[in-house]
Design a protein around this motif. Structure first.
Motif, mmCIF file in Angstrom:
data_model
loop_
_atom_site.group_PDB
_atom_site.id
_atom_site.type_symbol
_atom_site.label_atom_id
_atom_site.label_comp_id
_atom_site.label_asym_id
_atom_site.label_seq_id
_atom_site.Cartn_x
_atom_site.Cartn_y
_atom_site.Cartn_z
ATOM 1 N N TRP A 65 35.997 -28.062 -55.065
ATOM 2 C CA TRP A 65 35.438 -28.811 -56.506
ATOM 3 C C TRP A 65 34.642 -28.040 -57.349
ATOM 4 O O TRP A 65 34.745 -28.328 -58.382
ATOM 5 C CB TRP A 65 34.864 -30.093 -56.190
ATOM 6 N N PHE A 66 33.761 -27.227 -56.537
ATOM 7 C CA PHE A 66 32.832 -26.455 -57.303
ATOM 8 C C PHE A 66 33.472 -25.320 -58.154
ATOM 9 O O PHE A 66 33.291 -24.978 -59.229
ATOM 10 C CB PHE A 66 31.805 -25.725 -56.467
ATOM 11 N N SER A 67 34.561 -24.871 -57.658
ATOM 12 C CA SER A 67 35.387 -23.474 -58.361
ATOM 13 C C SER A 67 36.103 -24.247 -59.412
ATOM 14 O O SER A 67 36.466 -23.665 -60.354
ATOM 15 C CB SER A 67 36.429 -22.648 -57.334
ATOM 16 N N ARG A 68 36.790 -25.498 -59.149
ATOM 17 C CA ARG A 68 37.432 -25.997 -60.110
ATOM 18 C C ARG A 68 36.516 -26.395 -61.339
ATOM 19 O O ARG A 68 37.019 -26.234 -62.488
ATOM 20 C CB ARG A 68 37.833 -27.354 -59.663
ATOM 21 N N LEU A 69 35.110 -26.826 -61.249
ATOM 22 C CA LEU A 69 34.623 -27.035 -62.293
ATOM 23 C C LEU A 69 33.958 -25.847 -62.896
ATOM 24 O O LEU A 69 33.669 -25.640 -64.313
ATOM 25 C CB LEU A 69 33.103 -27.905 -61.910
ATOM 26 N N PHE A 70 33.774 -24.679 -62.303
ATOM 27 C CA PHE A 70 33.666 -23.466 -62.770
ATOM 28 C C PHE A 70 34.621 -22.926 -63.782
ATOM 29 O O PHE A 70 34.297 -22.270 -64.655
ATOM 30 C CB PHE A 70 33.224 -22.413 -61.527
ATOM 31 N N LEU A 71 35.764 -23.225 -63.178
ATOM 32 C CA LEU A 71 36.952 -22.667 -64.000
ATOM 33 C C LEU A 71 37.043 -23.286 -65.329
ATOM 34 O O LEU A 71 37.297 -22.703 -66.257
ATOM 35 C CB LEU A 71 38.221 -22.876 -63.168
#
Length: 219
Positions: A65-71
């Motif tokens: 979820w964090f890398s999705r938000l970061f993207l």
């Protein structure tokens, strides 16, 4: 960058070779500048050439979820100064690093991206870029002794095979861009975990088959 170069030696000539582990901006974005400052050749694999030369945008398959938000911030998609590698190793080629003062070799290790490169050192140390990670959040803030997938990864199944191969080759300590270092037994545990599970979902940029416990989605 100049300050760091000076901190490690009297002048820029101390840099003998620049190895780009993959074409994401946080690993390749300053390659052209560093090459100009140091006057040294750049190594990057042809699998990432279109991205190094900024001819094609990269596709990012986020792993949590964090890398999705970061993207969604767009930071990792920012363009950078294009460069063409001076030394483009081919599939299966082992680039001897001894002429550059490093007792080891660089080798193609696809999975994080199509053109990912890692370094095997004499003595059992491995530098693997973002082939794997450890710790919580992007920088590996804590729990850095536990291997995990990096924020973005094209093919977990292929990564698992590469890690298994490097442990079998005698690598004992794995150094990475986020977290670590990790011992071989922890890397092997992670490799076995990635090598099982369900086929990943999403449009993978390099058409690899992929397997992991949680579906990958790409953007």
């Amino acid at each position: 960058m100049r300050r760091e170069l000076r901190r490690h030696g009297p002048d820029d000539a101390n840099v003998k070779l620049i190895v780009i582990t993959h074409a994401h901006i946080d690993h390749a974005g300053s390659a052209r500048k560093l090459g100009m400052l140091s006057g040294t050749p750049i190594v990057a694999h042809g699998g990432d050439l279109d991205h190094c030369e900024q001819r094609k945008p990269m596709t990012f398959c986020f792993t949590d979820w964090f890398s999705r938000l970061f993207l969604r911030t767009g930071v990792i998609r920012r363009p950078y100064a294009p460069f063409t590698p001076d030394v483009p190793p081919q599939d299966g080629e082992r680039l001897d690093l001894r002429p550059y003062g490093l007792p080891g070799h660089a080798q193609h290790t696809p999975g994080h991206t199509a053109g990912s490169i890692s370094i095997q050192m004499v003595g059992g140390d491995a530098m693997v870029g973002d082939l794997l990670a450890s710790g919580v959040m992007l920088g590996g803030l804590f729990r850095t002794d536990r291997a995990k997938r990096p924020p973005f990864q094209d093919d977990p199944h292929q990564v698992a095979g590469e890690m298994q191969r490097w442990v079998d080759a005698g690598m004992q300590h794995f150094y990475m861009g986020r977290g670590g270092p990790l011992p071989a037994n922890e890397v092997l545990r992670h490799a076995k975990a990635q090598g099982t599970g369900h086929r990943a979902l999403g449009t993978l940029p390099h058409r690899h088959s992929a397997a992991c416990h949680k579906p990958l989605q790409c953007g």
